[in-house]
Design a protein around this motif. Structure first.
Motif, PDB file in Angstrom:
ATOM      1  N   VAL B  28     -34.434  71.489  47.358  1.00 44.95           N
ATOM      2  CA  VAL B  28     -34.061  72.885  47.590  1.00 44.95           C
ATOM      3  C   VAL B  28     -35.319  73.746  47.517  1.00 44.95           C
ATOM      4  N   PHE B  29     -35.438  74.677  48.434  1.00 47.17           N
ATOM      5  CA  PHE B  29     -36.582  75.577  48.452  1.00 47.17           C
ATOM      6  C   PHE B  29     -36.125  77.014  48.208  1.00 47.17           C
ATOM      7  N   SER B  30     -36.948  77.786  47.517  1.00 47.09           N
ATOM      8  CA  SER B  30     -36.603  79.185  47.287  1.00 47.09           C
ATOM      9  C   SER B  30     -36.783  79.995  48.564  1.00 47.09           C
ATOM     10  N   SER B  31     -37.674  79.565  49.421  1.00 52.27           N
ATOM     11  CA  SER B  31     -37.826  80.198  50.733  1.00 52.27           C
ATOM     12  C   SER B  31     -38.461  79.197  51.678  1.00 52.27           C
ATOM     13  N   LEU B  32     -38.313  79.452  52.953  1.00 47.50           N
ATOM     14  CA  LEU B  32     -38.906  78.568  53.942  1.00 47.50           C
ATOM     15  C   LEU B  32     -39.585  79.426  55.003  1.00 47.50           C
ATOM     16  N   GLN B  33     -40.777  79.020  55.360  1.00 45.62           N
ATOM     17  CA  GLN B  33     -41.554  79.780  56.324  1.00 45.62           C
ATOM     18  C   GLN B  33     -41.829  78.925  57.551  1.00 45.62           C
ATOM     19  N   TRP B  34     -41.916  79.588  58.699  1.00 44.46           N
ATOM     20  CA  TRP B  34     -42.315  78.923  59.941  1.00 44.46           C
ATOM     21  C   TRP B  34     -43.631  79.539  60.413  1.00 44.46           C
ATOM     22  N   TYR B  35     -44.572  78.649  60.761  1.00 48.57           N
ATOM     23  CA  TYR B  35     -45.875  79.060  61.247  1.00 48.57           C
ATOM     24  C   TYR B  35     -46.114  78.467  62.627  1.00 48.57           C
ATOM     25  N   ARG B  36     -47.008  79.133  63.368  1.00 48.05           N
ATOM     26  CA  ARG B  36     -47.472  78.591  64.644  1.00 48.05           C
ATOM     27  C   ARG B  36     -48.998  78.524  64.590  1.00 48.05           C
ATOM     28  N   GLN B  37     -49.533  77.392  65.042  1.00 45.78           N
ATOM     29  CA  GLN B  37     -50.973  77.201  64.999  1.00 45.78           C
ATOM     30  C   GLN B  37     -51.491  76.882  66.387  1.00 45.78           C
ATOM     31  N   GLU B  38     -52.525  77.604  66.790  1.00 44.99           N
ATOM     32  CA  GLU B  38     -53.173  77.322  68.071  1.00 44.99           C
ATOM     33  C   GLU B  38     -54.471  76.564  67.801  1.00 44.99           C
ATOM     34  N   PRO B  39     -54.958  75.815  68.775  1.00 47.31           N
ATOM     35  CA  PRO B  39     -56.175  75.003  68.568  1.00 47.31           C
ATOM     36  C   PRO B  39     -57.348  75.842  68.068  1.00 47.31           C
ATOM     37  N   GLY B  40     -58.023  75.342  67.050  1.00 44.00           N
ATOM     38  CA  GLY B  40     -59.208  76.025  66.534  1.00 44.00           C
ATOM     39  C   GLY B  40     -58.908  77.191  65.614  1.00 44.00           C
ATOM     40  N   GLU B  41     -57.631  77.407  65.301  1.00 41.46           N
ATOM     41  CA  GLU B  41     -57.260  78.525  64.437  1.00 41.46           C
ATOM     42  C   GLU B  41     -56.415  78.023  63.276  1.00 41.46           C
ATOM     43  N   GLY B  42     -56.296  78.860  62.243  1.00 37.81           N
ATOM     44  CA  GLY B  42     -55.387  78.536  61.162  1.00 37.81           C
ATOM     45  C   GLY B  42     -53.968  78.929  61.546  1.00 37.81           C
ATOM     46  N   PRO B  43     -52.968  78.379  60.861  1.00 40.41           N
ATOM     47  CA  PRO B  43     -51.569  78.742  61.138  1.00 40.41           C
ATOM     48  C   PRO B  43     -51.315  80.221  60.883  1.00 40.41           C
ATOM     49  N   VAL B  44     -50.401  80.789  61.668  1.00 43.38           N
ATOM     50  CA  VAL B  44     -50.023  82.197  61.520  1.00 43.38           C
ATOM     51  C   VAL B  44     -48.518  82.265  61.315  1.00 43.38           C
ATOM     52  N   LEU B  45     -48.091  83.052  60.340  1.00 41.59           N
ATOM     53  CA  LEU B  45     -46.670  83.134  60.001  1.00 41.59           C
ATOM     54  C   LEU B  45     -45.842  83.737  61.136  1.00 41.59           C
ATOM     55  N   LEU B  46     -44.698  83.077  61.412  1.00 44.29           N
ATOM     56  CA  LEU B  46     -43.721  83.629  62.361  1.00 44.29           C
ATOM     57  C   LEU B  46     -42.598  84.337  61.596  1.00 44.29           C
ATOM     58  N   VAL B  47     -42.047  83.656  60.596  1.00 45.62           N
ATOM     59  CA  VAL B  47     -40.895  84.220  59.896  1.00 45.62           C
ATOM     60  C   VAL B  47     -40.740  83.556  58.528  1.00 45.62           C
ATOM     61  N   THR B  48     -40.095  84.256  57.620  1.00 46.51           N
ATOM     62  CA  THR B  48     -39.696  83.698  56.324  1.00 46.51           C
ATOM     63  C   THR B  48     -38.187  83.844  56.187  1.00 46.51           C
ATOM     64  N   VAL B  49     -37.520  82.759  55.795  1.00 45.94           N
ATOM     65  CA  VAL B  49     -36.083  82.826  55.512  1.00 45.94           C
ATOM     66  C   VAL B  49     -35.886  82.531  54.034  1.00 45.94           C
ATOM     67  N   VAL B  50     -34.989  83.281  53.429  1.00 46.53           N
ATOM     68  CA  VAL B  50     -34.848  83.236  51.974  1.00 46.53           C
ATOM     69  C   VAL B  50     -33.430  82.875  51.537  1.00 46.53           C
ATOM     70  N   THR B  51     -32.443  83.372  52.249  1.00 44.82           N
ATOM     71  CA  THR B  51     -31.043  83.202  51.826  1.00 44.82           C
ATOM     72  C   THR B  51     -30.404  82.038  52.572  1.00 44.82           C
ATOM     73  N   GLY B  52     -29.648  81.209  51.860  1.00 42.14           N
ATOM     74  CA  GLY B  52     -28.942  80.110  52.511  1.00 42.14           C
ATOM     75  C   GLY B  52     -28.032  80.635  53.612  1.00 42.14           C
ATOM     76  N   GLY B  53     -28.101  79.996  54.796  1.00 40.68           N
ATOM     77  CA  GLY B  53     -27.290  80.434  55.925  1.00 40.68           C
ATOM     78  C   GLY B  53     -27.915  81.543  56.747  1.00 40.68           C
ATOM     79  N   GLU B  54     -29.053  82.028  56.309  1.00 39.10           N
ATOM     80  CA  GLU B  54     -29.687  83.156  56.998  1.00 39.10           C
ATOM     81  C   GLU B  54     -30.131  82.776  58.400  1.00 39.10           C
TER      82      GLU B  54
END
Lengths: 111, 111
Positions: B28-54
């Motif tokens: 179980v996680f308190s929150s889950l984040q999605w990132y997108r990474q392009e070549p030669g760069e670090g990952p960048v946050l797309l979204v954070t989800v916190v509540t179950g079912g969100e």
């Protein structure tokens, strides 16, 4: 804008050398992380720090150590570089429970 | 260690198609984040989800957090070539600030 700066984009070192990778963030984040990224393995956490002088081992700490003497700076140290430590190293910082901001990465090659 | 498994690891589709990427764990996680990474760069946050079912939407991207907060999905509608990249999910554990990443899904959208 948050900025996480890694000291080198590309680095080539010899086997057995002591290697320092430096990371600086300018947003007063308490958390800082070091990951390595390898094809098919995603980002694997090496160490993370939640405060000055505090550190926690991640999933793959063997062969690495870290130093956090100041809040803005988190250093990754390879005590004696080996070829299996050739990888992309990513530093990140965050506030607790918030998104992580990444540096551009350091591609380290150990020959 | 809280493990996050992403599937598929690779996905190659034509522009205009829909796709779903999955991120699963037994923890179980308190929150889950999605990132997108392009070549030669670090990952960048797309979204954070916190509540179950969100469910969160970001233009053509729909993110869902499982009811039990153990899994998440990313659905892209009518993919565009600009969606090409590495998509990473990351979970924040309940025991602290440690962020664990999945292995990533490499998406290629062909024109």
């Amino acid at each position: 804008d948050v900025k996480v700066t890694q000291s080198s984009r590309y680095l080539v070192k010899r086997t057995g050398e002591k290697v320092f990778l430096e990371c600086v963030q300018d947003m007063d984040h308490e958390n800082m992380f070091w990951y390595r990224q390898d094809p098919g393995l995603g980002l694997r956490l090496i160490y993370f720090s939640y405060d000055v002088k505090m550190k926690e081992k991640g999933d793959i700490p063997e062969g690495y150590s870290v130093s956090r003497e100041k809040k803005e700076r988190f250093s990754l140290i390879l005590e004696s570089a080996s070829t299996n430590q050739t990888s992309m190293y990513l530093c990140a910082s965050s506030l607790a429970g918030r998104e992580a901001f990444f540096g551009q990465g350091t591609r380290l090659t150990v020959v | 260690t809280q493990l996050l498994e992403q599937s598929p690891q690779f996905l190659s589709i034509q522009e205009g198609e829909n796709l779903t990427v999955y991120c699963n764990s037994s923890s179980v996680f308190s929150s889950l984040q999605w990132y997108r990474q392009e070549p030669g760069e670090g990952p960048v946050l797309l979204v954070t989800v916190v509540t179950g079912g969100e469910v969160k939407k970001l233009k053509r991207l729909t993110f869902q957090f499982g009811d039990a907060r153990k899994d998440s999905s990313l659905h892209i509608t009518a993919a565009q070539t600009g969606d090409t990249g590495l998509y990473l999910c990351a979970g924040e554990g309940n025991a602290g600030n440690m962020l664990t990443f999945g292995g990533g899904t490499r998406l290629m959208v062909k024109p």
